[in-house]
Motif scaffolding. Structure first.
Motif, PDB file in Angstrom:
ATOM      1  N   ALA A 228       1.291   1.191  -1.668  1.00 46.88           N
ATOM      2  CA  ALA A 228       0.043   1.805  -1.211  1.00 46.88           C
ATOM      3  C   ALA A 228      -0.564   2.577  -2.180  1.00 46.88           C
ATOM      4  CB  ALA A 228      -0.421   2.116   0.128  1.00 46.88           C
TER       5      ALA A 228
ATOM      6  N   ALA B 260      -1.477   1.424  -5.576  1.00 48.89           N
ATOM      7  CA  ALA B 260      -2.752   0.603  -5.503  1.00 48.89           C
ATOM      8  C   ALA B 260      -3.954   1.589  -5.329  1.00 48.89           C
ATOM      9  CB  ALA B 260      -2.436  -0.396  -4.364  1.00 48.89           C
TER      10      ALA B 260
ATOM     11  N   ASN C  10       2.190  -2.930  -8.325  1.00 49.06           N
ATOM     12  CA  ASN C  10       0.744  -2.548  -8.798  1.00 49.06           C
ATOM     13  C   ASN C  10       0.777  -1.870  -9.947  1.00 49.06           C
ATOM     14  OD1 ASN C  10      -0.897  -3.683  -6.492  1.00 49.06           O
ATOM     15  ND2 ASN C  10       0.534  -2.593  -5.416  1.00 49.06           N
TER      16      ASN C  10
ATOM     17  N   ARG D  94      -2.334  -5.666  -1.253  1.00 53.82           N
ATOM     18  CA  ARG D  94      -2.806  -4.615  -1.413  1.00 53.82           C
ATOM     19  C   ARG D  94      -4.055  -4.093  -1.641  1.00 53.82           C
ATOM     20  NH1 ARG D  94       2.006  -4.815   0.271  1.00 53.82           N
ATOM     21  NH2 ARG D  94       3.455  -5.894  -1.005  1.00 53.82           N
TER      22      ARG D  94
ATOM     23  N   HIS E 123      -0.688  -1.915   5.570  1.00 52.83           N
ATOM     24  CA  HIS E 123      -1.670  -1.454   5.028  1.00 52.83           C
ATOM     25  C   HIS E 123      -2.983  -1.427   5.970  1.00 52.83           C
ATOM     26  CE1 HIS E 123       0.612  -1.113   1.608  1.00 52.83           C
ATOM     27  NE2 HIS E 123       0.573  -2.107   1.198  1.00 52.83           N
TER      28      HIS E 123
END
Lengths: 383, 275, 182
Positions: free
Chosen positions: A65, A68, A95, B78, B111
């Motif tokens: 995360a 990202a 990412n 993501r 997430h």
């Protein structure tokens, strides 16, 4: 404190804090991260400093995360950064690849610790250097810098931002635990003396704008979201319009450019330091914390009358091929000192191309090399 | 403000015509949901220069490539953290996440719960077709127990997630569910969700006749729509913990959650959002 | 001219902070080169820990202590673990917290102070590190007292500056006395 939160003067900082201050000096106003030893101090510092100066700190749920989020923030117009260590760096690879593919400027700091896996969380290693070059799947060229002191953590964080903005690429600051946790005097560059680069903006109207149409240096100007350009960004192979095109021809064109925009600008990107290489018979190659130890060992060797020199790689990627090629023919040997089982040595050996010997002094991690070990290797190589 | 949308030309200007035809199968519901979203945006009078769509990977995620606005087709799962960074870097943006069910609550599950917990200022539109369509119809966390997929040929033996329950339990301030049959209601819910501060979610149950439907005795889009027609009931205010969907079972539709609590931007003290 | 100082103890004693304060005093206020490094484990409390400070009027390539010119230890474990390194050096200065360390089999000269007891008597056991630092400065002079005091003010929590100054003075004056008695 003065000038938009920019510190002034000299401070006694560890490398992690110096890195955070470097980011702030560079104009970083977005940080997303996740706690991990030995990089946590960077996040802590950013969490304290960014809100004071109108920036955003967010602690994400994991490193996937975090990576990202800094990409998203970059497209929102901010200079952005995350920091991590081994396990987190592995999670960021997916990412990071999106960052290379979408040409998103940002900085990723890896304060390397010993692995694989959890390894030695509080102890030094330099074993993620190949991961920095090849860790995301697919073809691309990477930029990675290695600082050897807290001052260099500050300076090269700024340099990392400048390179990322100039070439529209995630730039890796490949620090190590020893440098991250060592404290030393750090002098903050006064704002008026900072040379900062910011992304090139489109010069055409939105209806004529192709988000992936490169300029002569192979880097496309970048619009931020919300500026009215109505662009599309995808991790799929795409054309100049940013539209997915699923052909080998589109792949060749795009990925060739992603590689070339770094490789063809390597003279602008690469920075190394050479000491006493002019008359040297043995040159010790190293980077990060190891470069300090090597410097000490080379000084000892010189005192013994051995013609030893040293090459410090500030930019490890792209690799300083031309420097190795220039030095190789006149040396008895290269010695490569790195805290891993042999990574950058492969590059040195490749570029030396048999013109001189290449000797590796490896380390599995947990400690820096003892200077005596390096000195002994220099003595042996000089014979 | 109300704008009458008499014909598709109004919608067309928000679609990248040079990207047509799209990749979606006949009978698929994703286009229907995207249409509802664009109608909501047009009716809401949003400045499209300040609207950004973020998506991950999958059939649904391809929508980001078809809309004429700043749009980001990111990595599988993501999209939410990417959208989080985008929103916080520029709070003036209206950030919409357009996602499939697997993208959102399987690979992106962590997430998802954290974006909802933070009450991040993002509107999520989730197209739920109970399987991974793009890769050929594999089971996922929303696949009802007993359903056949290409990786559960003799019937899925895992329990499934209910997306409204997950969203509500994690802290979303607005949660609604409709099927692709409930076009008007879907559009109205999206319109409402777009105005809420914080994390809002609209789930749209969608046909996937090519794979999920074919393996579960609803081989055409029409078959699946007929199922929605007979099995759906509208229960606004229903307990989101009790709206799970069983194989060929009842589909509870409606608005389940519509509450106020401080959004991330408000909590963090940088609420510059104008809408 | 180079000094290599080791501070050893267990986690929670403020060993690391004391090392940082010394390094900062030398680098920022004495205008020397000074590196500060630390060894630590996963424990926030307990476990052996060590601060290493290298101070030089030139540049420091090797930032770790190889030949300690001065060492202060505040735990028996640190004494056992680190003092053998003193054998490499001519006339090293060893300092112990006399209530916490029994210098068994150590035949060379050493200095002692009841840093922890003094801190406790001042009402704050957790300033023992500053008492010890004061003593170290008094005995060795590796940094100027004024610089260390300034560095302490920068590093300690707001509101505790005066207490820490007194702790430093206590240790420092005993250090000066110990040198005179020598």
């Amino acid at each position: 404190m003065s000038n938009n939160g920019h510190l002034s003067g000299s401070f006694y900082f560890n490398g992690d804090i110096a890195c955070a201050e470097g980011a702030i000096s560079a104009g970083c106003r977005f940080f997303a991260g996740y706690p991990i030893t030995p990089a946590t101090e960077i996040a802590e510092r950013m969490s304290e400093r960014l809100p004071e100066i109108g920036g955003v700190y967010i602690q994400m749920e994991d490193e996937l995360a975090s990576m990202a989020a800094i990409l998203g923030a970059a497209w929102g117009g901010k200079k952005s950064m995350t920091s991590t260590s081994g396990p987190g760096f592995s999670l960021m690879m997916e990412n990071l690849g999106l960052g290379y593919m979408t040409e998103t400027p940002c900085v990723v700091v890896n304060v390397q610790r010993a692995g694989p896996s959890t390894g030695l969380p509080t102890l030094v290693a330099q074993a993620d250097m190949m991961q920095a070059r090849w860790g995301a799947h697919g073809c691309y060229s990477a930029i990675a810098l290695c600082p050897s002191s807290p001052q260099e953590m500050y300076d090269y964080t700024i340099k990392a931002f400048n390179l990322s903005e100039k070439y529209r690429v995630p730039v890796l600051l490949m620090a190590d635990e020893a440098v991250g946790h060592m404290s030393e005097k750090v002098t903050i560059t006064p704002p008026e003396k900072l040379k900062l680069v910011t992304r090139r903006k489109p010069t055409v109207s939105p209806d004529k704008f192709n988000p992936y149409q490169p300029d002569a240096d192979l880097v496309p100007p970048m619009a931020n979201a919300g500026e009215g350009y109505g662009f599309h960004v995808t991790g799929l192979t795409h054309d100049e319009r940013g539209y997915p095109v699923m052909t080998p021809q589109a792949q060749e064109k795009l990925v060739r450019r992603l590689v070339d925009k770094i490789d063809k600008n390597r003279d602008d990107i690469i920075e190394v330091e050479e000491w006493d290489t002019d008359d040297a018979e043995v040159v010790v190659v190293s980077y990060g914390i190891s470069a300090r130890i090597v410097r000490y060992a080379v000084e000892l060797a010189r005192k013994e009358g051995i013609k030893a020199g040293m090459l410090k790689l500030i930019t490890v990627w792209p690799f300083a091929e031309s420097t190795i090629k220039r030095l190789a023919p006149r040396l008895k040997s290269f010695i490569v000192v790195e805290i891993n089982a042999g990574q950058i040595v492969l590059e040195v050996e490749r570029c030396a191309a048999g013109q001189t010997k290449t000797v590796l002094l490896p380390g599995m991690g947990g400690a820096v090399h003892h200077p005596d070990v390096i000195l002994e290797a220099i003595r042996k190589a000089a014979k | 403000m109300t704008i009458e949308i008499a014909n598709t030309k109004v919608i067309d200007q928000y679609i990248r015509q040079d990207r047509m035809p799209h990749i979606w199968c006949p009978g698929c519901g994703i286009g229907t949901v995207l249409h509802a979203l664009i109608r909501s945006l047009v009716k809401g009078g949003y400045d499209m220069d300040k609207v950004a769509m973020v998506s991950g990977i999958g059939c649904t995620a391809r929508a980001a490539g078809y809309v004429k606005m700043d749009s980001f087709h990111t990595t599988h799962g993501r999209a939410l953290p990417f959208a989080t960074g985008l929103k916080l870097a520029n709070p003036d943006l209206k950030v919409i996440l357009f996602s499939g069910d697997g993208d959102l609550v399987s690979i992106g599950g962590n997430h998802f719960i954290h974006a909802a917990r933070r009450n991040m200022d993002i509107t999520v539109i989730c197209v739920n077709n109970f399987n991974y369509g793009m890769t050929g119809g594999q089971m996922g966390p929303t696949t009802p127990t007993g359903a056949r997929t290409s990786t559960s040929r003799s019937g899925n033996y895992e329990p499934s997630f209910s997306i409204p329950a997950l969203a509500a339990a994690s802290g979303a301030v607005y949660v609604a569910r409709w099927t692709c049959l409930h076009l008007r209601q879907l559009e109205n819910s999206i319109s409402e969700a777009l105005t809420r501060k914080g994390f809002s979610l609209v789930e749209a149950i969608s046909p996937c006749p090519t794979v999920y439907g074919r393996l579960n005795k609803q081989p055409t889009g029409l078959d699946q729509m007929k199922y929605y027609q007979t099995a759906s009931s509208v229960e606004n205010g229903a307990d989101p913990m009790k709206v799970g969907i069983e194989l060929n079972g009842k589909i509870t539709c409606g608005k389940f959650v519509d509450i106020e609590r401080p959004s991330y931007l408000e909590m963090a003290g940088f609420d510059k959002e104008t809408r | 001219m180079e000094s290599q100082v080791v501070l050893g103890g267990f986690g929670g004693q403020g060993i690391i902070l004391a090392g940082f304060i010394l390094g900062q005093a030398s680098a920022i206020y004495d205008h020397q080169s000074a590196t500060f490094t630390q060894d630590y484990g996963p424990e926030a409390r307990g476990g052996a820990c060590r601060a290493q400070v290298v101070i030089s009027d030139g540049t420091i390539s090797y930032p770790y202590v190889q030949n300690p010119t001065a060492m202060a230890v505040m735990s028996q474990e640190a004494f056992t673990k680190y003092t053998p390194e003193l054998a490499r050096v001519k006339n090293p200065i060893l300092i112990i917290d006399e209530d916490l360390v029994k210098p068994a089999n150590y035949t060379a000269k050493y200095y002692k102070i009841a840093a922890t007891r003094i801190a406790r008597e001042m009402g704050r056991p957790n300033i023992a590190n500053i008492v010890m630092l004061g003593f170290l400065i008094g005995v060795t002079g590796v940094a100027s007292a004024e610089s260390v005091k300034q560095s302490i003010r920068d590093a300690v929590p707001k509101g505790t500056e005066e207490l820490n100054m007194r702790a430093f003075e206590q240790g420092y004056s005993q250090g000066i006395e110990a040198i005179k008695a020598n």
